[in-house]
Design an enzyme around this catalytic site. Structure first.
Site, mmCIF file in Angstrom:
data_model
loop_
_atom_site.group_PDB
_atom_site.id
_atom_site.type_symbol
_atom_site.label_atom_id
_atom_site.label_comp_id
_atom_site.label_asym_id
_atom_site.label_seq_id
_atom_site.Cartn_x
_atom_site.Cartn_y
_atom_site.Cartn_z
ATOM 1 N N CYS A 1 6.963 -5.042 15.791
ATOM 2 C CA CYS A 1 6.560 -4.080 16.828
ATOM 3 C C CYS A 1 5.141 -4.448 17.261
ATOM 4 O O CYS A 1 4.275 -4.707 16.420
ATOM 5 C CB CYS A 1 6.627 -2.649 16.303
ATOM 6 S SG CYS A 1 8.309 -2.223 15.789
ATOM 7 N N CYS B 1 3.520 8.362 0.932
ATOM 8 C CA CYS B 1 4.128 7.422 1.876
ATOM 9 C C CYS B 1 4.249 6.080 1.151
ATOM 10 O O CYS B 1 3.247 5.521 0.707
ATOM 11 C CB CYS B 1 3.189 7.344 3.081
ATOM 12 S SG CYS B 1 3.695 6.173 4.322
ATOM 13 N N CYS C 1 6.489 -6.860 7.439
ATOM 14 C CA CYS C 1 7.668 -6.377 8.157
ATOM 15 C C CYS C 1 8.063 -7.415 9.193
ATOM 16 O O CYS C 1 7.213 -8.014 9.840
ATOM 17 C CB CYS C 1 7.368 -5.046 8.856
ATOM 18 S SG CYS C 1 8.812 -4.348 9.709
ATOM 19 N N CYS D 1 1.909 -2.448 15.954
ATOM 20 C CA CYS D 1 1.816 -2.073 14.543
ATOM 21 C C CYS D 1 1.137 -3.169 13.720
ATOM 22 O O CYS D 1 1.532 -4.340 13.790
ATOM 23 C CB CYS D 1 3.225 -1.813 14.009
ATOM 24 S SG CYS D 1 3.298 -1.617 12.221
ATOM 25 N N GLU E 1 0.823 -1.199 0.000
ATOM 26 C CA GLU E 1 0.000 0.000 0.000
ATOM 27 C C GLU E 1 0.864 1.260 0.000
ATOM 28 O O GLU E 1 1.976 1.267 0.526
ATOM 29 C CB GLU E 1 -0.910 -0.005 1.233
ATOM 30 C CG GLU E 1 -1.983 -1.075 1.114
ATOM 31 C CD GLU E 1 -2.793 -1.267 2.387
ATOM 32 O OE1 GLU E 1 -4.005 -1.426 2.276
ATOM 33 O OE2 GLU E 1 -2.216 -1.270 3.475
ATOM 34 N N CYS F 1 -1.212 5.853 10.019
ATOM 35 C CA CYS F 1 0.055 5.207 10.352
ATOM 36 C C CYS F 1 -0.162 3.843 10.974
ATOM 37 O O CYS F 1 -0.967 3.683 11.872
ATOM 38 C CB CYS F 1 0.802 6.046 11.380
ATOM 39 S SG CYS F 1 1.564 7.427 10.634
HETATM 40 N N1 SAH Z 1 9.358 0.653 9.852
HETATM 41 C C1 SAH Z 1 9.534 2.052 9.879
HETATM 42 C C2 SAH Z 1 8.617 2.810 8.937
HETATM 43 C C3 SAH Z 1 7.186 2.357 8.834
HETATM 44 S S1 SAH Z 1 6.157 2.535 10.270
HETATM 45 C C4 SAH Z 1 9.389 2.578 11.285
HETATM 46 O O1 SAH Z 1 8.934 1.850 12.157
HETATM 47 O O2 SAH Z 1 9.770 3.718 11.494
HETATM 48 C C5 SAH Z 1 5.752 4.272 10.192
HETATM 49 C C6 SAH Z 1 5.431 4.901 11.545
HETATM 50 O O3 SAH Z 1 4.115 4.573 11.996
HETATM 51 C C7 SAH Z 1 6.361 4.463 12.642
HETATM 52 O O4 SAH Z 1 6.741 5.570 13.411
HETATM 53 C C8 SAH Z 1 5.466 3.521 13.416
HETATM 54 O O5 SAH Z 1 5.911 3.336 14.702
HETATM 55 C C9 SAH Z 1 4.150 4.223 13.362
HETATM 56 N N2 SAH Z 1 2.999 3.373 13.688
HETATM 57 C C10 SAH Z 1 2.868 2.055 13.488
HETATM 58 N N3 SAH Z 1 1.659 1.633 13.894
HETATM 59 C C11 SAH Z 1 0.996 2.713 14.359
HETATM 60 C C12 SAH Z 1 -0.310 2.927 14.885
HETATM 61 N N4 SAH Z 1 -1.189 1.943 14.976
HETATM 62 N N5 SAH Z 1 -0.640 4.177 15.244
HETATM 63 C C13 SAH Z 1 0.231 5.202 15.113
HETATM 64 N N6 SAH Z 1 1.465 5.058 14.607
HETATM 65 C C14 SAH Z 1 1.844 3.833 14.236
HETATM 66 FE FE1 SF4 Z 2 7.889 -2.697 11.034
HETATM 67 FE FE2 SF4 Z 2 5.677 -1.583 12.009
HETATM 68 FE FE3 SF4 Z 2 7.834 -1.796 13.549
HETATM 69 FE FE4 SF4 Z 2 7.848 -0.039 11.495
HETATM 70 S S1 SF4 Z 2 6.520 0.041 13.328
HETATM 71 S S2 SF4 Z 2 9.463 -1.500 12.076
HETATM 72 S S3 SF4 Z 2 6.595 -1.182 10.011
HETATM 73 S S4 SF4 Z 2 6.647 -3.506 12.714
#
Ligand code: SAH
Ligand code: SF4
Length: 396
Positions: free
Chosen positions: A133, A122, A129, A136, A92, A365
């Site tokens: 995390c 974006c 991934c 996420c 996406e 995000c």
């Molecule tokens: N993997 C990279 C880039 C993609 S994630 C990273 O982690 O930086 C992009 C951003 O969205 C990151 O800062 C991540 O922590 C944040 N993010 C992920 N899930 C989210 C959620 N449910 N609500 C708000 N931010 C979120």
């Molecule tokens: Fe991967 Fe989501 Fe963690 Fe970014 S926030 S590194 S996309 S698992």
């Protein structure tokens, strides 16, 4: 099969043109369409002869990205695209328009809008991934595969070509002004494709290095490479916690590179690039949104300075959590967002709260994942969901 026309090198284009029995200068014309004009559809390359266009279209049928779904949110200011890849994977990309904000004095670097308005795309660097995390949606979905450089670049070309028709009213730009590597995946876990794309967006597509932002969860070798790469893109570091105990639970990678190692790498990056770094912090209700964490974060980041100028090198970007069904975690209250922001600000560290965009279309995000996509390997670490602590006083 070639994954994307953008995966062809200059030598590949020369060979391709020879294979088609076309004069050699057509390779230059093709490169021009792909880069300067950012067009990947051979049928739209109008100064190529019809038979060659048809030959190319047939030769590359089924390669590249197929737009499977396009959703519009925020009254036309946010667009989410689901692209299917030849491998059957899906990724996406999210386009966000920002109107001009002429009243923003000196338009802060991190402030969307600016004097001319922005159109920020974006993009995704991986299908899924592997970082796991716990908050996420992409992380919960697991990892399938790295995208090729061409597949990352093609997201930009495809959306750029659609952009004039997508513009909402109100002075939004008719071209992409910024690209952020913040979609699905960890860019520095796929460094070859990430850097090849960044260079191509700069040298081919004409975006300045400062219009490009790479967001990392804290892969230290990736930050070290960013410090020495001659292309000075912006760096965003997803920190989400100010102590290792909490960060270990939110970001499993913290067990490999804890906060001190992460900040060492950031300090070296700032020393060599003299650029500020954005620290992303997803505020999750009852997990990391307490004033105690804000205090710690302020104390942690206030000493980070740009050598020479002495200005703050850290900018904190607070992202109110977008709840995703799999995690059961909740958005912070407005009061806790305000308190958190003010506490960071009291340490003198520049801080902003990111407006939630694309929530209605699951384009916010961390919501980038596809129910239709192949399920990847689910990292074991996802079982360890963070234990919420009590909300701060005045919360929700
Ligand atoms: N993997 C990279 C880039 C993609 S994630 C990273 O982690 O930086 C992009 C951003 O969205 C990151 O800062 C991540 O922590 C944040 N993010 C992920 N899930 C989210 C959620 N449910 N609500 C708000 N931010 C979120
Ligand atoms: Fe991967 Fe989501 Fe963690 Fe970014 S926030 S590194 S996309 S698992």
């Amino acid at each position: 099969m070639t994954r994307s026309l953008y995966d062809l090198s200059a030598a590949d284009l020369v060979a391709l043109v020879a294979e088609a029995g076309e004069p050699a200068y057509r390779a230059r014309q093709l490169a021009d369409w792909l880069d300067r004009r950012r067009i990947v559809d051979p049928l739209a390359m109008t100064d190529l002869p019809g038979h060659f266009r048809g030959w190319l279209a047939e030769r590359f049928a089924g390669s590249g990205l197929a737009l499977e779904r396009h959703q519009t949110g925020d009254g036309g200011w946010t667009h989410k695209f689901l692209f299917a890849l030849p491998s059957g994977d899906r990724v996406e990309s999210v386009l966000m328009f920002y109107p001009p904000a002429p009243d923003v004095d000196g338009a802060d670097d991190w402030e969307p809008g600016g004097k001319t308005g922005r159109a920020t795309l974006c993009i995704s660097t991986q299908a899924g991934c592997a970082m796991g995390c716990t908050f996420c949606a992409t992380g919960q979905f697991g990892f399938t595969r790295n995208l090729s450089a061409g597949e990352v670049t093609e997201q930009v070309a495809r959306v750029w070509a659609m952009l004039p028709e997508l513009r909402p009213a109100g002075g939004a730009p008719d071209h992409l002004t910024n690209v952020v590597f913040m979609g699905m995946g960890e860019p520095f876990a796929n460094p070859g494709a990430t850097w090849a794309t960044a260079w191509r967006l700069h040298q081919g597509f004409g975006l300045s290095a400062r219009a490009l932002t790479i967001s990392t969860v804290g892969l230290v070798p990736g930050i070290q490479r960013a410090a020495s790469e001659p292309l000075a893109v912006r760096l965003a570091v997803s920190i989400h916690a100010a102590d290792d105990e909490l960060r270990d639970r939110l970001v499993p990678l913290n067990r490999t590179w804890p906060i001190a190692a992460l900040l060492d790498a950031v300090r070296a990056y700032v020393r060599s690039t003299r650029r500020r770094v954005s620290f992303e912090y997803a505020l999750i209700h009852g997990v990391n949104d307490g004033v105690d964490q804000a205090e710690r974060l302020g104390r942690l980041l206030a000493p980070l300075r740009v050598p020479g100028s002495g200005g703050h090198a850290a900018h904190v970007n607070l992202i109110p959590y977008n709840p995703t069904p799999a995690t059961g975690l909740e958005a912070p209250s407005r009061t806790s967002v305000r308190c958190f922001r003010d506490t960071i600000g009291a340490h003198g560290v520049p801080v902003s709260v990111r407006a939630n965009r694309g929530v209605g279309i699951d384009a916010a995000c961390g919501q980038l994942r596809t129910a239709a996509g192949r399920t990847g390997r689910t990292p074991a670490a996802t079982a360890a969901l963070p234990v919420p602590h009590p909300a701060p006083e005045g919360g929700s």
